[in-house]
Design a protein around this motif. Structure first.
Motif, PDB file in Angstrom:
ATOM      1  N   PRO A   1      -9.632  -1.832   5.863  1.00 27.78           N
ATOM      2  CA  PRO A   1      -8.357  -2.053   6.323  1.00 27.78           C
ATOM      3  C   PRO A   1      -7.297  -1.101   5.675  1.00 27.78           C
ATOM      4  CG  PRO A   1      -8.922  -4.036   5.002  1.00 27.78           C
ATOM      5  CD  PRO A   1     -10.184  -3.184   5.365  1.00 27.78           C
ATOM      6  N   HIS A   2      -7.504  -0.670   4.431  1.00 21.92           N
ATOM      7  CA  HIS A   2      -6.558   0.229   3.650  1.00 21.92           C
ATOM      8  C   HIS A   2      -6.575   1.699   4.384  1.00 21.92           C
ATOM      9  CE1 HIS A   2      -6.464  -2.597  -0.025  1.00 21.92           C
ATOM     10  NE2 HIS A   2      -5.739  -2.549   0.776  1.00 21.92           N
ATOM     11  N   ASP A   3      -7.888   1.855   4.677  1.00 25.54           N
ATOM     12  CA  ASP A   3      -8.014   3.501   5.349  1.00 25.54           C
ATOM     13  C   ASP A   3      -7.473   3.439   6.732  1.00 25.54           C
ATOM     14  OD1 ASP A   3      -9.362   4.188   3.010  1.00 25.54           O
ATOM     15  OD2 ASP A   3     -11.348   3.731   4.004  1.00 25.54           O
ATOM     16  N   GLN A   4      -7.392   2.220   7.467  1.00 25.42           N
ATOM     17  CA  GLN A   4      -6.964   1.965   8.723  1.00 25.42           C
ATOM     18  C   GLN A   4      -5.195   1.935   8.755  1.00 25.42           C
ATOM     19  OE1 GLN A   4      -9.223  -1.325   9.855  1.00 25.42           O
ATOM     20  NE2 GLN A   4     -10.478  -0.053  11.545  1.00 25.42           N
ATOM     21  N   ILE A   5      -5.020   1.190   7.899  1.00 22.44           N
ATOM     22  CA  ILE A   5      -3.439   1.388   7.713  1.00 22.44           C
ATOM     23  C   ILE A   5      -2.979   2.889   7.393  1.00 22.44           C
ATOM     24  CG2 ILE A   5      -1.488   0.457   6.317  1.00 22.44           C
ATOM     25  CD1 ILE A   5      -2.997  -2.012   6.256  1.00 22.44           C
ATOM     26  N   THR A   6      -3.623   3.302   6.269  1.00 23.47           N
ATOM     27  CA  THR A   6      -3.480   4.928   5.834  1.00 23.47           C
ATOM     28  C   THR A   6      -3.411   5.750   7.275  1.00 23.47           C
ATOM     29  OG1 THR A   6      -4.063   4.138   3.615  1.00 23.47           O
ATOM     30  CG2 THR A   6      -3.833   6.564   4.371  1.00 23.47           C
TER      31      THR A   6
ATOM     32  N   VAL B   1       5.308   6.808   1.166  1.00 24.65           N
ATOM     33  CA  VAL B   1       5.622   5.530   2.110  1.00 24.65           C
ATOM     34  C   VAL B   1       4.981   4.441   1.787  1.00 24.65           C
ATOM     35  CG1 VAL B   1       5.462   4.726   4.569  1.00 24.65           C
ATOM     36  CG2 VAL B   1       5.667   7.223   4.213  1.00 24.65           C
ATOM     37  N   SER B   2       5.612   3.355   1.384  1.00 22.05           N
ATOM     38  CA  SER B   2       5.108   2.155   0.947  1.00 22.05           C
ATOM     39  C   SER B   2       5.194   1.139   2.228  1.00 22.05           C
ATOM     40  CB  SER B   2       6.138   1.503  -0.058  1.00 22.05           C
ATOM     41  OG  SER B   2       6.128   2.250  -1.141  1.00 22.05           O
ATOM     42  N   VAL B   3       3.959   0.838   2.319  1.00 25.26           N
ATOM     43  CA  VAL B   3       3.529  -0.321   3.577  1.00 25.26           C
ATOM     44  C   VAL B   3       3.356  -1.539   2.883  1.00 25.26           C
ATOM     45  CG1 VAL B   3       2.173  -0.746   5.565  1.00 25.26           C
ATOM     46  CG2 VAL B   3       2.789   1.447   4.984  1.00 25.26           C
ATOM     47  N   GLN B   4       4.102  -2.799   3.435  1.00 28.32           N
ATOM     48  CA  GLN B   4       3.734  -4.046   3.178  1.00 28.32           C
ATOM     49  C   GLN B   4       3.095  -4.774   4.162  1.00 28.32           C
ATOM     50  OE1 GLN B   4       7.652  -5.754   1.744  1.00 28.32           O
ATOM     51  NE2 GLN B   4       7.333  -4.799  -0.377  1.00 28.32           N
ATOM     52  N   TYR B   5       2.095  -5.543   3.801  1.00 31.08           N
ATOM     53  CA  TYR B   5       1.529  -6.226   5.047  1.00 31.08           C
ATOM     54  C   TYR B   5       0.790  -7.762   4.332  1.00 31.08           C
ATOM     55  CZ  TYR B   5      -2.807  -4.796   2.448  1.00 31.08           C
ATOM     56  OH  TYR B   5      -3.606  -4.553   1.391  1.00 31.08           O
ATOM     57  N   VAL B   6       0.597  -8.390   5.188  1.00 29.66           N
ATOM     58  CA  VAL B   6       0.190  -9.826   4.817  1.00 29.66           C
ATOM     59  C   VAL B   6      -0.922 -10.058   5.727  1.00 29.66           C
ATOM     60  CG1 VAL B   6       1.867 -10.899   6.065  1.00 29.66           C
ATOM     61  CG2 VAL B   6       0.601 -12.068   4.187  1.00 29.66           C
TER      62      VAL B   6
ATOM     63  N   LEU C   1       0.862  -1.302  -0.011  1.00 27.37           N
ATOM     64  CA  LEU C   1      -0.129   0.141  -0.028  1.00 27.37           C
ATOM     65  C   LEU C   1       0.882   1.056   0.006  1.00 27.37           C
ATOM     66  CD1 LEU C   1      -2.870   1.178   0.269  1.00 27.37           C
ATOM     67  CD2 LEU C   1      -2.665   1.002   2.735  1.00 27.37           C
ATOM     68  N   ASP C   2       0.822   2.064  -1.070  1.00 22.80           N
ATOM     69  CA  ASP C   2       1.496   3.192  -1.158  1.00 22.80           C
ATOM     70  C   ASP C   2       0.770   4.320  -0.415  1.00 22.80           C
ATOM     71  OD1 ASP C   2       3.774   2.037  -2.375  1.00 22.80           O
ATOM     72  OD2 ASP C   2       2.806   2.299  -4.177  1.00 22.80           O
TER      73      ASP C   2
ATOM     74  N   PHE D   1      -0.225   7.963   8.267  1.00 20.80           N
ATOM     75  CA  PHE D   1      -0.068   9.310   8.456  1.00 20.80           C
ATOM     76  C   PHE D   1       0.205   9.756  10.190  1.00 20.80           C
ATOM     77  CE2 PHE D   1      -3.069   9.888   5.076  1.00 20.80           C
ATOM     78  CZ  PHE D   1      -2.465  10.971   4.083  1.00 20.80           C
ATOM     79  N   ASP D   2      -0.371   9.076  11.001  1.00 30.16           N
ATOM     80  CA  ASP D   2       0.185   9.490  12.500  1.00 30.16           C
ATOM     81  C   ASP D   2       1.665   9.478  13.001  1.00 30.16           C
ATOM     82  OD1 ASP D   2      -2.719   9.949  12.878  1.00 30.16           O
ATOM     83  OD2 ASP D   2      -3.055   8.072  13.888  1.00 30.16           O
ATOM     84  N   VAL D   3       1.947   8.265  12.442  1.00 34.73           N
ATOM     85  CA  VAL D   3       3.461   7.825  12.690  1.00 34.73           C
ATOM     86  C   VAL D   3       4.341   8.799  12.014  1.00 34.73           C
ATOM     87  CG1 VAL D   3       5.354   6.111  12.225  1.00 34.73           C
ATOM     88  CG2 VAL D   3       3.171   5.556  13.362  1.00 34.73           C
ATOM     89  N   VAL D   4       4.136   9.143  10.797  1.00 34.49           N
ATOM     90  CA  VAL D   4       5.060  10.081   9.824  1.00 34.49           C
ATOM     91  C   VAL D   4       5.019  11.431  10.326  1.00 34.49           C
ATOM     92  CG1 VAL D   4       5.359  11.114   7.605  1.00 34.49           C
ATOM     93  CG2 VAL D   4       5.035   8.547   7.877  1.00 34.49           C
ATOM     94  N   ARG D   5       3.639  11.808  10.631  1.00 30.00           N
ATOM     95  CA  ARG D   5       3.508  13.298  11.395  1.00 30.00           C
ATOM     96  C   ARG D   5       4.330  13.449  12.536  1.00 30.00           C
ATOM     97  NH1 ARG D   5      -2.485  14.480   8.785  1.00 30.00           N
ATOM     98  NH2 ARG D   5      -1.896  15.011   6.818  1.00 30.00           N
ATOM     99  N   ALA D   6       4.459  12.463  13.378  1.00 33.48           N
ATOM    100  CA  ALA D   6       4.807  12.300  14.555  1.00 33.48           C
ATOM    101  C   ALA D   6       6.462  12.307  14.624  1.00 33.48           C
ATOM    102  CB  ALA D   6       4.247  11.289  15.599  1.00 33.48           C
ATOM    103  N   GLU D   7       7.109  11.717  13.471  1.00 31.60           N
ATOM    104  CA  GLU D   7       8.472  11.643  13.433  1.00 31.60           C
ATOM    105  C   GLU D   7       9.250  12.717  12.360  1.00 31.60           C
ATOM    106  OE1 GLU D   7      10.362   9.588  15.045  1.00 31.60           O
ATOM    107  OE2 GLU D   7       8.504   8.749  16.183  1.00 31.60           O
TER     108      GLU D   7
END
Length: 123
Positions: free
Chosen positions: A106-111, A85-90, A67-68, A115-121
């Motif tokens: 699930p895609h919206d929840q991962i996105t 950010v590319s997220v790989q999940y299974v 998921l990009d 967003f939360d992690v990137v904006r915090a870091e």
């Protein structure tokens, strides 16, 4: 007159027999519902269900998926940057039930999480 009734019944019986079999591809899981309620999870191969009673609710891929997510955020020096950010999940084979019934989008929840992690870091 007897043959006239027998032939349609034969076709109906053949249709019911054929519709009771289905195949599940490799690295895929199928969720089966009986009368709208969870019944079972089927894995790859030739499978059988009861026609008109059981239905295939979903086919979930068990392969690694990507998921990009494009995140626009502001740094400490007031510069806006766009990050991809590319997220790989299974989906874990033992957690197919949870993946289908407990996650709404699930895609919206991962996105949202990304967003939360990137904006915090980033700042």
């Amino acid at each position: 007159m007897g043959d006239f009734i027998f032939i349609p019944l034969l076709f109906i019986g053949f249709f019911v027999l054929i519709s009771s079999f289905f195949t599940v591809k490799q690295q895929t899981a199928v969720v089966i519902e009986r009368f709208g309620r969870f019944h079972s999870i089927r894995n790859s191969g030739l499978q059988m269900k009861i026609p008109l009673v059981d239905r295939i609710a979903a086919r979930l891929g068990l392969k690694i998926q990507q998921l990009d997510v494009i995140v626009e955020t502001k740094t400490l020096d007031d510069v806006f940057v766009k990050l991809k950010v590319s997220v790989q999940y299974v989906v874990i084979k033992e957690k197919v039930y949870e993946a289908f019934y407990k996650l709404e989008y699930p895609h919206d929840q991962i996105t949202s999480y990304v967003f939360d992690v990137v904006r915090a870091e980033v700042p």
